[in-house]
Design a protein around this motif. Structure first.
Motif, short mmCIF file in Angstrom:
data_model
loop_
_atom_site.label_atom_id
_atom_site.label_comp_id
_atom_site.label_asym_id
_atom_site.label_seq_id
_atom_site.Cartn_x
_atom_site.Cartn_y
_atom_site.Cartn_z
N VAL A 3 0.42 -1.31 -0.16
CA VAL A 3 0.03 0.60 0.33
C VAL A 3 0.30 1.64 -0.03
O VAL A 3 1.84 1.09 1.14
CB VAL A 3 -0.92 0.07 1.30
N LEU A 4 0.55 2.26 -1.02
CA LEU A 4 1.64 3.07 -0.88
C LEU A 4 0.67 4.60 -0.34
O LEU A 4 -0.72 4.47 -0.91
CB LEU A 4 1.75 3.45 -1.95
N ASP A 5 1.60 5.25 0.07
CA ASP A 5 0.82 6.61 0.17
C ASP A 5 1.57 7.30 -0.12
O ASP A 5 2.83 8.04 1.19
CB ASP A 5 0.64 6.26 2.07
N HIS A 26 -4.24 8.51 -0.39
CA HIS A 26 -3.96 9.71 -0.91
C HIS A 26 -3.38 10.21 -2.19
O HIS A 26 -2.79 10.60 -1.85
CB HIS A 26 -3.49 10.11 1.14
N THR A 27 -3.50 9.99 -3.03
CA THR A 27 -3.48 10.75 -3.92
C THR A 27 -3.54 11.61 -5.00
O THR A 27 -3.70 12.43 -5.58
CB THR A 27 -3.09 9.06 -5.09
N ASN A 28 -4.97 12.84 -4.19
CA ASN A 28 -5.14 14.30 -4.78
C ASN A 28 -4.25 15.06 -4.14
O ASN A 28 -4.23 15.77 -3.14
CB ASN A 28 -6.29 14.47 -3.70
N ALA A 62 -4.84 6.03 7.82
CA ALA A 62 -4.73 5.79 7.21
C ALA A 62 -4.81 4.34 6.57
O ALA A 62 -4.96 2.92 6.12
CB ALA A 62 -5.27 6.13 5.78
N LEU A 63 -3.02 4.36 7.01
CA LEU A 63 -2.28 3.53 5.65
C LEU A 63 -1.93 2.26 6.91
O LEU A 63 -2.32 1.12 7.09
CB LEU A 63 -0.66 4.37 5.80
N GLY A 75 3.11 -0.94 4.39
CA GLY A 75 3.43 0.18 3.96
C GLY A 75 4.29 0.83 3.44
O GLY A 75 5.23 1.04 4.37
N ILE A 76 3.87 1.96 2.88
CA ILE A 76 4.85 2.45 2.08
C ILE A 76 4.68 4.62 1.96
O ILE A 76 3.59 4.51 1.42
CB ILE A 76 6.03 2.82 1.17
N LEU A 77 5.30 5.15 3.28
CA LEU A 77 4.80 6.42 3.06
C LEU A 77 5.72 7.64 2.14
O LEU A 77 7.30 6.82 2.20
CB LEU A 77 4.67 6.80 4.37
N SER A 78 5.07 8.04 1.66
CA SER A 78 6.27 8.93 1.27
C SER A 78 6.00 11.27 1.73
O SER A 78 4.48 11.43 1.72
CB SER A 78 6.85 9.44 -0.73
#
Length: 179
Positions: free
Chosen positions: A103-105, A135-137, A160-161, A173-176
């Motif tokens: 899951v990418l965030d 969360h892509t917007n 959420a992630l 999960g990967i956050l940036s």
């Protein structure tokens, strides 16, 4: 070696500022930011140009997002992963572990199209969809999807992630950071 971002970072967009990121891509350490601050505070003259003038004189070259993704992902990241042998390792792992999911965030930030491109290419090579994005917007200056906190360490923004990863076995999960 590094890059300068003109960004409000985690502040309201009206508080745009100067952010330096070293070549490793992480946050600059205090010694570096202290040195930059000292140089700025010691400056007795500040030169500036109007944006249009700087562009006309070749000091600024704009590239659109599509070209930036092409240059960074397809001409740098993917070839570098392949050169290092990591590409095949990643693709083979995904093929050998069909239950593995990511899951990418990108936290509504600048990484949306870059993540979509690189993980999309990995999915093609692995012959399966293995990732989803949340969360892509990245056209929302208030970052409402991440509760106004487009940063991985935000308690409200990463919730959420964390919940998504906890609810799915074999998921990473990967956050940036938003910028």
């Amino acid at each position: 070696e590094g890059v300068v971002n003109l960004t409000a970072s985690h502040s309201p967009f009206t508080d745009d500022g100067f952010k330096f990121s070293p070549g490793h891509g992480g946050a600059a350490d205090k010694a570096i930011t202290d040195e930059i601050s000292q140089l700025a505070n010691d400056a007795v003259e500040h030169k500036w140009r109007e944006y249009d003038n700087a562009q006309e004189n070749g000091l600024i070259t704009e590239i659109d997002r599509k070209d930036a993704v092409q240059k960074y992902i397809y001409e740098y990241i993917i070839p570098e992963l392949k050169r290092q042998g990591a590409w095949d390792d990643i693709v083979n792992y995904i093929k050998a572990n069909p239950e593995f999911q990511v899951v990418l965030d990108p936290m509504q930030g600048t990484a949306v199209e870059y993540m979509r491109a690189v993980y999309g290419e990995i999915a093609k090579a692995a012959s399966r969809e293995f990732f989803t994005m949340i969360h892509t917007n990245n056209n929302d200056p208030d970052f409402r999807e991440v509760n106004g906190e487009p940063r991985p360490d935000g308690e409200k923004s990463n919730q959420a992630l964390v919940e998504t990863v906890r609810s799915r076995p074999n998921t990473v999960g990967i956050l940036s950071d938003g910028d």
